[in-house]
Design a protein around this motif. Structure first.
Motif, mmCIF file in Angstrom:
data_model
loop_
_atom_site.group_PDB
_atom_site.id
_atom_site.type_symbol
_atom_site.label_atom_id
_atom_site.label_comp_id
_atom_site.label_asym_id
_atom_site.label_seq_id
_atom_site.Cartn_x
_atom_site.Cartn_y
_atom_site.Cartn_z
ATOM 1 N N ARG A 1 6.754 -2.164 11.413
ATOM 2 C CA ARG A 1 5.938 -3.220 10.813
ATOM 3 C C ARG A 1 5.669 -2.978 9.247
ATOM 4 O O ARG A 1 5.767 -3.761 8.623
ATOM 5 C CB ARG A 1 4.635 -3.335 11.644
ATOM 6 N N ILE A 2 5.501 -1.561 9.096
ATOM 7 C CA ILE A 2 5.356 -1.266 7.449
ATOM 8 C C ILE A 2 6.532 -1.597 6.847
ATOM 9 O O ILE A 2 6.750 -1.895 5.670
ATOM 10 C CB ILE A 2 5.048 0.191 7.487
ATOM 11 N N ALA A 3 7.868 -1.174 7.383
ATOM 12 C CA ALA A 3 8.969 -1.213 6.638
ATOM 13 C C ALA A 3 9.298 -2.725 6.387
ATOM 14 O O ALA A 3 9.818 -3.068 5.236
ATOM 15 C CB ALA A 3 10.029 -0.631 7.485
ATOM 16 N N ALA A 4 9.223 -3.600 7.453
ATOM 17 C CA ALA A 4 9.268 -5.180 7.181
ATOM 18 C C ALA A 4 8.231 -5.517 6.294
ATOM 19 O O ALA A 4 8.582 -6.535 5.418
ATOM 20 C CB ALA A 4 9.200 -5.946 8.562
ATOM 21 N N LEU A 5 7.164 -5.355 6.116
ATOM 22 C CA LEU A 5 6.062 -5.554 5.184
ATOM 23 C C LEU A 5 6.564 -5.067 3.739
ATOM 24 O O LEU A 5 6.469 -5.919 2.758
ATOM 25 C CB LEU A 5 4.692 -5.137 5.390
ATOM 26 N N ASP A 6 6.915 -3.971 3.735
ATOM 27 C CA ASP A 6 7.634 -3.245 2.646
ATOM 28 C C ASP A 6 8.665 -4.123 1.661
ATOM 29 O O ASP A 6 8.685 -4.447 0.706
ATOM 30 C CB ASP A 6 7.651 -1.869 2.483
ATOM 31 N N ALA A 7 9.709 -4.363 2.915
ATOM 32 C CA ALA A 7 10.996 -5.187 2.255
ATOM 33 C C ALA A 7 10.355 -6.525 1.666
ATOM 34 O O ALA A 7 10.829 -6.910 0.870
ATOM 35 C CB ALA A 7 11.882 -5.381 3.491
ATOM 36 N N TYR A 8 9.493 -7.412 2.638
ATOM 37 C CA TYR A 8 9.170 -8.679 2.137
ATOM 38 C C TYR A 8 8.477 -8.561 0.790
ATOM 39 O O TYR A 8 8.485 -9.188 -0.237
ATOM 40 C CB TYR A 8 8.035 -9.269 3.089
ATOM 41 N N LEU A 9 7.399 -7.584 0.487
ATOM 42 C CA LEU A 9 6.819 -7.355 -0.695
ATOM 43 C C LEU A 9 7.825 -6.730 -1.799
ATOM 44 O O LEU A 9 7.404 -7.421 -3.078
ATOM 45 C CB LEU A 9 5.526 -6.510 -0.616
#
Length: 260
Positions: free
Chosen positions: A85-93
């Motif tokens: 979840r954190i990696a996906a959030l980081d990639a999006y941001l």
């Protein structure tokens, strides 16, 4: 995460798909240091952006990469594994709010050289984000010996905390319960890994309630943590993939906030 889900940053996360998922593992023992360590990082690529989250070595299930590839950001924000979840959030941001001056970033050049040389250069960049006049007692969450070395040079008293415990390079006991130390510190220097292990919220809540400086140094969530500036976080050293330990050439990290 809720703001991303509802389109608060622009592109619909249900329409953005992860093209590539990979892990990076390293083991290191710097010359002159008595001990070494291992790192493992999950990274997800969205268009030209890469988001990352550190994991405990060997803890990521073998199926995780296959589950990420081709999935939408919206899907992965609901993944059962917090690091995903954190990696996906980081990639999006990273995709919508890259580390540029328009988004508040100040580039800081890292010199070429050995891993230890570059680690010490990064440590100077991070420690300079702390208030110039203090603190009297700093809580360090996530032990990095180069950071502690720089704090010792500066004369800053600190309490080292890390879930792995053990001792520092100078024989200091490493506390394993950072939350128990919060009341005895007047500032916090914390790793972005706290995002991936679920302890960041408590640090943020304490800093918000007390007004204590909270400085983050982040490979994990480097694009996530700047979004908390002015809302509990006072400064961020953001280091997106590829990290300083992957290459001996010159590089750059991005600094946000701080009092200097």
């Amino acid at each position: 995460m809720e703001r991303v889900r509802t389109g608060g940053y622009g592109p619909d996360p249900a329409q953005e798909r992860i093209a590539l998922a990979f892990t990076t593992a390293q083991a290191v023992r710097h010359e002159g240091r008595s001990g070494g360590y291992r790192n493992e990082v999950l990274s997800l690529r969205l268009a030209g952006a890469v988001g990352s989250c550190a994991v405990e070595p060997g803890a990521l299930p073998a199926t995780a990469l296959d589950e990420c590839v081709g999935a939408t950001v919206a899907d992965l924000l609901d993944h059962p594994l917090l690091p995903v979840r954190i990696a996906a959030l980081d990639a999006y941001l990273m995709y919508v709010c890259p580390h540029t001056p328009d988004h508040g970033a100040r580039p800081y050049a890292l010199p070429a050289g050995s891993s230890l040389y570059r680690s010490r250069a990064r440590a100077r960049a991070v420690v300079d984000l702390l208030p110039a006049a203090g603190p009297q007692r700093l809580l360090v969450v996530g032990v990095v010996n180069s950071l502690l070395e720089r704090l010792r040079e500066r004369g800053t008293a600190y309490t080292p905390c890390d879930l792995k415990g053990g001792t520092t390079e100078w024989g200091e006991p490493v506390r394993t319960d950072a939350l128990a130390e919060l009341e005895r510190c007047d500032a916090i220097l914390a790793s972005g890994m706290t995002l991936g292990n679920g302890t960041f919220q408590q640090l943020l809540d304490h800093a918000t309630a007390t007004g204590k400086p909270l400085v983050m140094f982040a490979q994990t969530g480097s694009a996530v943590l700047p979004r908390f500036l002015g809302a509990g976080v006072s400064a961020v050293s953001a280091e997106p993939y590829p990290f300083f330990w992957l290459d001996g050439g010159p590089g750059v990290i991005h600094r946000y906030g701080g009092t200097r």
